[in-house]
Design a protein around this motif. Structure first.
Motif: not given
Length: 319
Positions: A70, A73, A75-77, A197-198, A201-202, A205
């Motif tokens: 996580a 992700k 960080d990206r969010l 979406q995040i 993705a978590v 993965d």
């Protein structure tokens, strides 16, 4: 005519007491749980529950690799929403904050509102709120300002999505909270799409890591609200499925997965059965790998070319 509610607390109480259709909404149901099941008072303004750093460390450890998956992700969010006055929060399945991202300018505000590490945001502790109600109802949710149960939380807009483990059970919640007074429902909708979406993705993965030795098949379905993945072993047996895939195929949505032949799950069981079916599949795979060169396929199967021709004929396969 009855007087209209003049405060948030009045509005909550009036909704709980009302028998109208609006009072039977999901939001009203959460308000009712907050007051009648959890015994909370919407005007309560005492300090919030917060666990010790030791307890937080234990909860982070319990999440294991999910924390590592996580982190980038989050960080990206945060890169996407942080500059607009939003903070990013990750909690465990009990609504305890185990990680977050705040800008230096907003950190004091968010921590003052109880979003620091160890803060408890379960519905039982804080009433209707993005994190707690997302966890309780196991669905993505937005709680916008005065939709919160506690009057002290009505300055926030909270957008949340659940994260489910490889066994289909809820393991965490991803939250974006905004301190902006001008935050609109339209902006909330855009952020909600990113949060979803995040979270998916978590989830995906983590599922792939749980079945590292299996091949991962993406289930064909229109529902994009959760990850749709299946884990298939070398014998074409489905050995795992995400919660979304389980729901799609009518399986138990959580708990230990009962392995089953992929053909049974996908509804393609016509034709040969038993060993004949397995033999046909093995021959077809060998021919495909050999680009339909029978000599090469025979060598890969450790049989003579004549033997492979006989088996192909018996199985109804042409060169």
């Amino acid at each position: 005519m009855a007087a209209l509610p003049t405060t948030h607390v009045d509005a909550v109480i009036a909704s709980i007491q009302s028998k109208s259709a609006a009072a039977r909404s999901r939001l009203a149901a959460s308000w009712r749980r907050s007051m009648l099941s959890h015994g909370l008072d919407p005007s309560h303004d005492a300090s919030q529950d917060c666990l010790s750093s030791h307890d937080v460390a234990q909860r982070r450890e319990a999440l294991g690799r999910v924390m590592d998956i996580a982190a980038p992700k989050l960080d990206r969010l945060f890169e996407l929403v942080g500059s607009s006055g939003c903070g990013v929060v990750l909690t465990d399945c009990d609504g305890v904050v185990v990680d977050h991202r705040f800008s230096d300018a907003d950190k004091t505000v968010f921590e003052g509102w109880g979003l620091g590490l160890g803060a408890v945001w379960s519905e039982a502790a804080e009433g209707t709120n993005g994190i707690g109600t997302c966890i309780t109802e196991e669905r993505a949710i937005t709680i916008h300002r005065n939709e919160h149960f506690m009057a002290r939380n009505t300055a926030m807009s909270c957008i949340d999505a659940p994260i489910f483990g490889s066994d289909g059970q809820l393991i965490a919640a991803l939250d974006v909270s905004s301190a902006r007074a001008d935050q609109t429902q339209t902006i909330n909708g855009l952020i909600a799409e990113m949060v979803g979406q995040i979270a998916r993705a978590v989830e995906a993965d983590n599922f792939r890591a749980s079945y590292a030795k299996a091949r991962i098949v993406v289930a064909d379905h229109e529902d994009a609200s959760s990850s749709m993945l299946l884990a298939v072993d070398a014998d074409d047996v489905v050995v795992g499925a995400t919660r979304g895939a389980r729901k799609t195929y009518g399986l138990e949505v959580q708990g230990k997965f009962t392995p089953m032949p992929a053909s049974d799950l996908f509804g393609r069981g016509d034709g040969p059965v038993g060993f004949e079916k397995a033999e046909r599949a093995a021959v077809v795979r060998a021919l495909v790998r050999a680009n339909n060169n029978v000599s090469v396929a025979a060598r890969d199967l450790a049989v003579s070319r004549a033997t492979l021709y006989r088996r192909m004929k018996r199985l109804g396969l042409s060169e």
